[in-house]
Design an enzyme around this catalytic site. Structure first.
Site, PDB file in Angstrom:
ATOM      1  CG  HIS A 181     136.004   7.192 -74.148  1.00 49.13           C
ATOM      2  ND1 HIS A 181     135.595   8.371 -73.461  1.00 49.13           N
ATOM      3  CD2 HIS A 181     136.591   6.596 -73.250  1.00 49.13           C
ATOM      4  CE1 HIS A 181     136.102   8.363 -71.893  1.00 49.13           C
ATOM      5  NE2 HIS A 181     137.011   7.280 -71.929  1.00 49.13           N
ATOM      6  CG  ASP A 185     139.620   6.884 -69.493  1.00 47.44           C
ATOM      7  OD1 ASP A 185     138.814   6.173 -70.197  1.00 47.44           O
ATOM      8  OD2 ASP A 185     139.341   8.206 -69.586  1.00 47.44           O
ATOM      9  CE  LYS A 240     131.586  10.667 -78.201  1.00 47.35           C
ATOM     10  NZ  LYS A 240     132.826  10.242 -77.354  1.00 47.35           N
ATOM     11  CE1 TYR A 290     132.871  14.422 -75.482  1.00 44.09           C
ATOM     12  CE2 TYR A 290     132.121  15.900 -73.823  1.00 44.09           C
ATOM     13  CZ  TYR A 290     133.067  15.067 -74.463  1.00 44.09           C
ATOM     14  OH  TYR A 290     134.210  14.899 -73.539  1.00 44.09           O
TER      15      TYR A 290
END
Length: 201
Positions: A62, A169, A72, A132
């Site tokens: 991503h 995905d 992140k 995250y």
């Protein structure tokens, strides 16, 4: 806490000290002073995310439109996972290259993934938890993906573990297609964004 730059610019690994005793253990996976000294600016915190994954689950690859992108800071409070960062910034000297780190609840290593870089991971055991710290809130319109099984990228997924990938995905484009369609972040835009963050520090 120790910090080291990974093979791709603008991503780092952080290793904190773990303090065990007869009650259990204590660890501080994020420490702002070391982070700022290493990265050059504070981490803006807009959202925290937690995922729980079965063995073999792959989440990613991503990335977000940059600017503003979404940086992140990632660690694994339970279980273990293989974390993979891919340079998707068009014009970067390391475009298309990747770096990987095993994150687990023994060493409590963390990785920082700057805006414009791609991120994915595979859980190495059941009930693996990933946390995250995100610099920007989730923005569906600005979020994108690359197929994590893209043979051109050849990401280092363990061969002995059966991958479990979401339909979303699996349906994501390969890197070559995303590049041809102009969907990827530009390196110059990302660098300008990093400099703006450092100037505001």
């Amino acid at each position: 806490m120790q910090a080291r730059r990974l093979g791709i610019s603008d991503c780092f690994e952080f290793t904190p000290r773990v303090f065990p005793d007869h009650r259990g253990q204590f660890v501080a996976p994020f420490q702002e002073e070391v982070f700022v000294e290493t990265v050059g600016h504070r981490l803006r915190l807009a959202q925290t995310n937690t995922s729980v994954s079965r063995r073999g689950a792959i989440r990613g690859l991503h990335f977000a439109d940059t600017p503003p992108g979404q940086a992140k800071y990632i660690y694994c409070p339970s279980g273990s996972l293989l974390d993979v960062i891919v340079d998707l910034r068009v014009g970067s000297p390391t475009f298309g290259e990747w770096a990987s780190v095993v994150l687990d609840s023994v060493e409590y290593k963390s990785v920082y993934v700057a805006e414009g870089l791609g991120h994915a991971f595979m859980a190495l055991e059941d009930n693996t938890v990933m946390t995250y710290l995100c610099s920007e809130p989730y923005n569906p319109a600005g979020e994108h993906g690359i197929n994590p099984m893209d043979s051109d990228l050849a990401l280092p997924w363990p061969q002995e573990i059966e991958p479990v990938v979401s339909e979303k995905d699996t349906a994501a484009p390969h890197l070559k297609e995303a590049l041809e369609q102009g969907w990827l972040p530009r390196y110059d835009d990302c660098v300008a964004h990093y400099e703006k963050l450092r100037a505001a520090n």
